[in-house]
Design a protein around this motif. Structure first.
Motif, PDB file in Angstrom:
ATOM      1  N   PHE A 106       4.263  28.462 -82.504  1.00  0.00           N
ATOM      2  CA  PHE A 106       3.826  30.089 -83.150  1.00  0.00           C
ATOM      3  C   PHE A 106       4.300  31.423 -81.734  1.00  0.00           C
ATOM      4  N   ALA A 107       4.413  32.444 -82.128  1.00  0.00           N
ATOM      5  CA  ALA A 107       5.141  33.311 -80.564  1.00  0.00           C
ATOM      6  C   ALA A 107       3.616  34.384 -80.898  1.00  0.00           C
ATOM      7  N   LEU A 108       2.517  34.318 -81.642  1.00  0.00           N
ATOM      8  CA  LEU A 108       1.682  35.568 -81.652  1.00  0.00           C
ATOM      9  C   LEU A 108       1.307  36.268 -80.748  1.00  0.00           C
ATOM     10  N   SER A 109       2.332  36.043 -79.426  1.00  0.00           N
ATOM     11  CA  SER A 109       1.465  36.949 -78.447  1.00  0.00           C
ATOM     12  C   SER A 109       1.570  37.911 -78.113  1.00  0.00           C
ATOM     13  N   ALA A 110       2.004  38.942 -79.252  1.00  0.00           N
ATOM     14  CA  ALA A 110       1.542  40.418 -79.660  1.00  0.00           C
ATOM     15  C   ALA A 110      -0.045  40.775 -79.753  1.00  0.00           C
ATOM     16  N   VAL A 111      -0.270  39.278 -79.475  1.00  0.00           N
ATOM     17  CA  VAL A 111      -2.031  39.302 -80.299  1.00  0.00           C
ATOM     18  C   VAL A 111      -3.176  40.028 -78.754  1.00  0.00           C
ATOM     19  N   ALA A 112      -2.416  39.337 -77.649  1.00  0.00           N
ATOM     20  CA  ALA A 112      -3.161  39.463 -75.926  1.00  0.00           C
ATOM     21  C   ALA A 112      -2.016  39.207 -75.328  1.00  0.00           C
ATOM     22  N   SER A 113      -1.175  39.275 -75.288  1.00  0.00           N
ATOM     23  CA  SER A 113      -0.089  38.932 -74.078  1.00  0.00           C
ATOM     24  C   SER A 113       1.017  39.495 -73.751  1.00  0.00           C
ATOM     25  N   GLY A 114       1.182  40.346 -74.904  1.00  0.00           N
ATOM     26  CA  GLY A 114       2.498  41.555 -74.447  1.00  0.00           C
ATOM     27  C   GLY A 114       3.367  40.569 -75.644  1.00  0.00           C
ATOM     28  N   ALA A 115       4.187  41.749 -76.016  1.00  0.00           N
ATOM     29  CA  ALA A 115       5.452  41.090 -76.737  1.00  0.00           C
ATOM     30  C   ALA A 115       6.178  40.078 -76.363  1.00  0.00           C
ATOM     31  N   SER A 116       6.772  39.382 -77.860  1.00  0.00           N
ATOM     32  CA  SER A 116       8.381  39.017 -77.150  1.00  0.00           C
ATOM     33  C   SER A 116       9.499  39.142 -77.582  1.00  0.00           C
ATOM     34  N   ALA A 117      10.255  38.349 -77.490  1.00  0.00           N
ATOM     35  CA  ALA A 117      11.736  39.102 -77.121  1.00  0.00           C
ATOM     36  C   ALA A 117      11.394  39.261 -78.927  1.00  0.00           C
ATOM     37  N   MET A 123      -4.303  29.867 -87.577  1.00  0.00           N
ATOM     38  CA  MET A 123      -5.573  30.787 -86.765  1.00  0.00           C
ATOM     39  C   MET A 123      -5.459  29.835 -85.880  1.00  0.00           C
ATOM     40  N   ASP A 124      -4.847  28.802 -85.494  1.00  0.00           N
ATOM     41  CA  ASP A 124      -5.624  28.003 -84.144  1.00  0.00           C
ATOM     42  C   ASP A 124      -5.191  28.742 -83.325  1.00  0.00           C
ATOM     43  N   ALA A 125      -3.769  29.423 -83.675  1.00  0.00           N
ATOM     44  CA  ALA A 125      -2.756  30.272 -82.602  1.00  0.00           C
ATOM     45  C   ALA A 125      -3.473  31.612 -81.756  1.00  0.00           C
ATOM     46  N   LYS A 126      -4.239  32.091 -83.713  1.00  0.00           N
ATOM     47  CA  LYS A 126      -5.395  33.145 -83.292  1.00  0.00           C
ATOM     48  C   LYS A 126      -6.317  32.718 -82.041  1.00  0.00           C
ATOM     49  N   ARG A 127      -6.643  31.775 -82.509  1.00  0.00           N
ATOM     50  CA  ARG A 127      -8.060  31.124 -81.429  1.00  0.00           C
ATOM     51  C   ARG A 127      -7.259  30.826 -80.025  1.00  0.00           C
ATOM     52  N   THR A 128      -6.329  30.423 -79.990  1.00  0.00           N
ATOM     53  CA  THR A 128      -6.172  30.418 -78.407  1.00  0.00           C
ATOM     54  C   THR A 128      -6.024  31.792 -77.834  1.00  0.00           C
TER      55      THR A 128
END
Lengths: 689, 689
Positions: free
Chosen positions: A14-25, A331-336
């Motif tokens: 999952f590309a949930l990167s906006a959560v904390a690490s900046g937006a992906s493409a 949710m695992d991705a969110k937790r990570t």
């Protein structure tokens, strides 16, 4: 649910990167003052610049709950049929089912005012973070909410004064990390120009909603008026009814309503376990009541055309969102992501010193669960769709709030916001008493169910009456369906309100203290402390990730960029476009897969190869409906009207491999105007030089 | 929801000890061959012995989905009105609303056969664990399920042969750790004797359901017949219409349907996130449809008296269960218990060597989420309450299965179980075609919604028809409402079935392969591997905790012990008993708080001090409805009909501080028989020496 398999298959990728690490493409709903222009041009090979952004911004329109765009120099506005359906519904009578038949004009004299509708164009964005933060500094709980809202009310008043052509709104971004004043050009006279027959729009019904391939002619036109005449709108976007091309860059400028991507895991757990199940339960029962009500007669079906479709749409959305949060890998991705962000904050002494906002928010969730039923039933969901109840509450609250200084009022009744409340309350619109009774009885029932028969607020509300009897009695006796009565009560202020013997006014006077108490408790124990903690999270996020983060959606103008693209649904390749031929292949003759009258009748006149709808990788959410689909040149090649099922999880995170925006092509809209509905005058206007 | 506050307040103090560490005081649904007699007597100061247990066991009766007890020597059976409501509903006609008016007799000639009903009394329990385990040894997935079920079918056949007075059923206990053969005396001729007017039972309606104080006269009588005459039942329990005393010991002997206390945390997560939300969504919409349907006419209201109440009860139960699992402290307690048990297993080399059943079960939950919609919609929820569909499926499957050897059949169609399927299919009962159409259309709609329009099984099912049109067509044309037609198809076997032009038979023939495939996938990927892992967990639990653990409920006879006691709901002390005066205080005159005709009319004849209902600490769950409330002497002092809201969480764990059983007193039942309904002949029979 095809969604689910996709999610499960996607797993930890999952590309949930906006959560904390900046937006992906291709991810992000960017504000126009912080659009990642370099990144866009690099990824899409486009030439977006400030002039392009300004042009698009000035062509983008916000209407109630939806998005739209100016597409002619004489105020013509493109949006979705489902965004004007409630307007068309108010023109619908037992003699003429306007939603079913469609709304067409032969000239501007046929255009009709949409009750309560406004159109807003964003002129300017001003950072007011220091003012709002300063005013609320050191405060907590409800005191924080009040101080913040008072300053917002003041800024909005100062920003636009009493100019009826302007609207000022302070938008909270990044869940409280920023406050921006959005200044809009406002049109308060918005008229319906064109809405196709319902079955051309809802072909496939609820089963096809949030699915693709899709065959929905979900486009409509409004027109903004000024001083009783079509407004001059030279800044409109260019209408381009060409065939969209798979792979080409696309932009969406619109008003995504709400996302929760920056919420903490504890907040998402509470959404999954408390908020969404309550919503699913409530809307499912209401849906069942409305379905049966609609089946009772043609006139009941007419009355529910807007309502039922709206309830089904919201229910499907809530269930899709719940399924995203129920998926372990999601949710695992969110937790990570959250763990990573927490580690980065812990490693920065200055940030670490600001405490543990995650823990503070987690500790609030028991209060969320306890306070939610009261807050929802008495405050946010009060009346559950009853227009008459809405009038009564607004009239009572406006009268009460107007006696207070601006800074002490409920935010929606401050001086800058009252004109909208007034317009929505006083504009004439048709009322359906039977449906009103259904809504009110339902709401009273659900309130008793959620709070318990013996709750004092339920006793105050119902006394010794049954919900059904009380609803029927109030709807039968109220005079609030008459705009003149509403106008008199509005003008009469608190004296007129307290002297009124209208049963709905009396009901609100009797019950509103409990609703305000529910709101106060929520602000004190949930909203205030949550927002204070979220503010620190936002500041930490800025420090750690800089401007690579975009704010959660807030019903304000955003830009999304992407491409026309299909996706893989499990083993199945989903093509990025549909065409007219596909509609006729999918039609079975049985509802909801039956052709509309015109599509059935005029098949031979249509080009089977015309691209009907397209899927794109743009990152959108509910509220984006009606947004223009814009090409690299800034021209309108379609109208966004939906997302696919995976996009429902977009409330919590964007996955570029599966999340898709769905739009009807300008080519299809134009062909329908010409070949199905004889609206040549509109085509001419759209294509004027 | 009062539940929630209690749960949140209780916090980590939860007594979920049955999960892994043995039962706490008053907890447990004990089998009669493993009742903790010493513990009971020590805690309650009673003198329970084997003779007492045998007497209670032989007086306890299992009826369809409910519990009951023999209370006279001539076959009189006490249960709840809500357990005979569906029987009374089948006697209800447009001319006479039997559920609303009540069912009364002047003598035995008025008693009427309940379609499909049986009454079963437990004679013997035999451990057959080695046989079942041996037959399934070394097998996995569906092969395991098939081998296990084949052996069960064989044991049941051998156990009771063809004796129509016996029923043998193998019960899986401890989620597969034990298999026991339960041998019952069976009565297949069960007649309705007495059911009070509905409003006397449903006073307070859904709002008061699962609440206390409670004023529901939820008792009814059946009679078991043998050879056309009332059966001789010398082993009946003694009826004692005295006032129950707060604090006195109470026992409940009944058939709790299903609990999930021994499930792993991963399984509970899946229940919270997938199973229960799907159920809540489905039942809420069905509820909404039925509510509106009932409001359409008096006759529709009559038709839905049983159905709507049943749906609302199941919905409230599912939502209460969901709320328990959504409560952080509840799940934290579950996680703590599981961690403790895992540590104990890890510390025992022999147990540790059996692998990681928790991890195996957790790994299955993605498959649960993916397979559940198909399994539910096509198999377990197929027809969603349509009796006609149920007939069609049973007729088709029975015909197909009868052509196979016993050991290869679906378990419900093995030789030992066929008589029950036959009786339920062939017994005459009234059909309501409009309601049948509603159910079928609803089910077809929800199936399309859950699986997607384009799923091959949905295409097979609907073809080019709409759910509504298909349901209406099939119900209008089917002849399965006629018992003679069903009997002919049953007798005619597969030839008659395949030759039938009945639309419902044809529909099942066309769609059943998909349903069987959904079942096969579930057995292969969920049920089989889950049960194999659960078996190891059960054996580990026995080794670690010995006989301090009781099995999860399985719809088989259990004993619960407790006391008459109130509880604290937040700050409010809830008294353990109600009386007749309280009913009149709670009545408002508005539905559902309006008095029944007789209660309104005969207030003066009733003693206001009579104890109406009692709350007890007994540990029960749905299926226990109708159980006798038994005192220390083994006499019947009431009929259990409900639990309070916290007891809904009892599906997952018992909390003695708040979980309560609710029963109507024998004193109240007797007073109603005499003073309200003139059923003196029954009172005489109940009190015969």
């Amino acid at each position: 649910m095809r969604t689910l398999k996709s999610w499960l298959a996607a797993g930890a990728a999952f590309a949930l990167s906006a959560v904390a690490s900046g937006a992906s493409a291709e991810e992000g709903m960017w504000t126009f003052d912080a659009a990642p222009v370099a990144q866009i041009n690099a990824e899409l090979d486009t030439h977006v610049d400030q002039a392009w952004l300004d042009k698009v911004r000035l062509g983008a329109v916000r209407i109630s709950g939806c998005s739209a765009s100016l597409v002619s120099s004489e105020g013509l506005v493109l949006t979705n049929q489902h965004c004007v359906r409630s307007c068309a519904q108010t023109f619908s009578t037992p003699e003429r089912d306007v939603v079913r038949e469609g709304f067409f004009t032969t000239g501007r004299e046929d255009e009709r005012v949409c009750a309560g509708q406004t159109a807003e164009i964003l002129l300017e964005i001003v950072d007011v973070t220091p003012r709002v933060s300063g005013a609320a500094a050191g405060k907590t709980g409800q005191a924080f909410v009040k101080a913040r809202d008072a300053e917002i009310g003041l800024i909005e008043k100062e920003g636009c004064g009493t100019d009826a052509k302007l609207r000022c709104q302070v938008i909270s971004l990044h869940r409280g990390g920023q406050y921006k004043l959005y200044k809009y050009r406002k049109y308060a006279d918005v008229r319906l120009v064109y809405a196709p027959e319902a079955q051309a729009v809802v072909f496939g019904g609820d089963p096809d909603n949030f699915n693709f391939p899709r065959y929905a002619l979900d486009a409509a036109f409004l027109r903004v008026y000024e001083d009783g005449k079509p407004a001059k709108t030279p800044n409109h976007l260019k209408w381009n009814p060409r065939a969209p091309k798979p792979g080409e860059p696309t932009f969406v400028a619109g008003n995504p309503g709400s996302t929760s991507r920056l919420k903490t895991v504890a907040q998402l757990d509470a959404e999954r376990d408390w908020m969404l199940p309550a919503t699913i339960k409530r809307l499912s029962e209401l849906r069942g009541r409305l379905i049966r009500y609609a089946e009772e007669s043609d006139d009941h079906r007419r009355q529910t055309r807007d309502a039922l479709r709206g309830v089904e749409n919201n229910l499907k959305r809530a269930y899709g969102m719940h399924q995203a949060l129920a998926t372990t890998s999601f949710m695992d991705a969110k937790r990570t992501e959250e763990a990573k962000f927490r580690a980065q904050v812990a490693a920065d002494p200055a940030l670490a010193a600001t405490g543990d906002p995650w823990g503070e928010i987690a500790a609030l969730q028991d209060d969320v669960a306890v306070l939610l039923p009261r807050y929802e039933q008495l405050e946010t969901q009060a009346g559950q769709g009853s227009a008459l109840y809405g009038y009564a509450r607004t009239l009572v609250r406006a009268a009460q709030e107007k006696t207070k200084p601006n800074g002490e009022r409920l935010l929606d009744y401050t001086e800058a916001r009252l004109p909208l409340a007034e317009k929505r309350t006083l504009d004439p619109r048709r009322i359906e008493p039977e449906l009103e009774t259904l809504y009110l009885a339902f709401w009273l029932n659900k309130t008793r169910e959620a709070l318990g028969t013996d709750a004092p607020s339920v006793q105050t509300m119902l006394g010794k009456e049954s919900p059904e009897a009380m609803a029927a009695r109030m709807v039968a006796a109220t005079k609030l369906g008459d705009p003149a009565v509403r106008a008199a009560l509005w003008a009469g202020g608190l004296d007129a309100i307290t002297a009124s013997d209208d049963p709905l006014i009396q009901f609100v006077l009797k019950t509103d203290a409990d609703a305000r108490a529910a709101r106060a408790a929520w602000e004190e124990r949930v909203e205030g402390p949550t927002d204070r903690a979220a503010e620190r999270l936002a500041l930490a996020r800025f420090k750690v990730y800089g401007d690579r983060v975009y704010p959660d959606a807030t019903g304000s103008l955003r830009l999304s960029y992407g491409r026309i693209a299909g996706w893989k649904d499990g083993d199945r390749e989903v093509a990025p476009t549909t065409n007219v031929a596909g509609l006729y292949e999918r039609a079975t003759g049985a509802a909801p897969f039956d052709l509309s009258a015109k599509f059935a009748e005029r098949k031979a006149q249509l080009d089977p190869a015309t691209i009907f709808t397209v899927a794109t990788t743009n990152d959108i959410i509910g509220g984006n409906s009606g947004s223009p689909l814009i090409d690299a040149k800034g021209e309108v090649i379609g109208a966004v009207f939906d997302g696919n099922l995976p996009s429902l999880g977009g409330a919590y995170g964007y996955d570029g491999t599966t999340n898709r925006t769905v739009a009807v092509s300008a080519a299809m809209v134009q062909q329908a105007l010409l070949k199905l509905y004889g609206q040549d005058h509109l085509v001419k206007e759209l294509n004027a030089k």
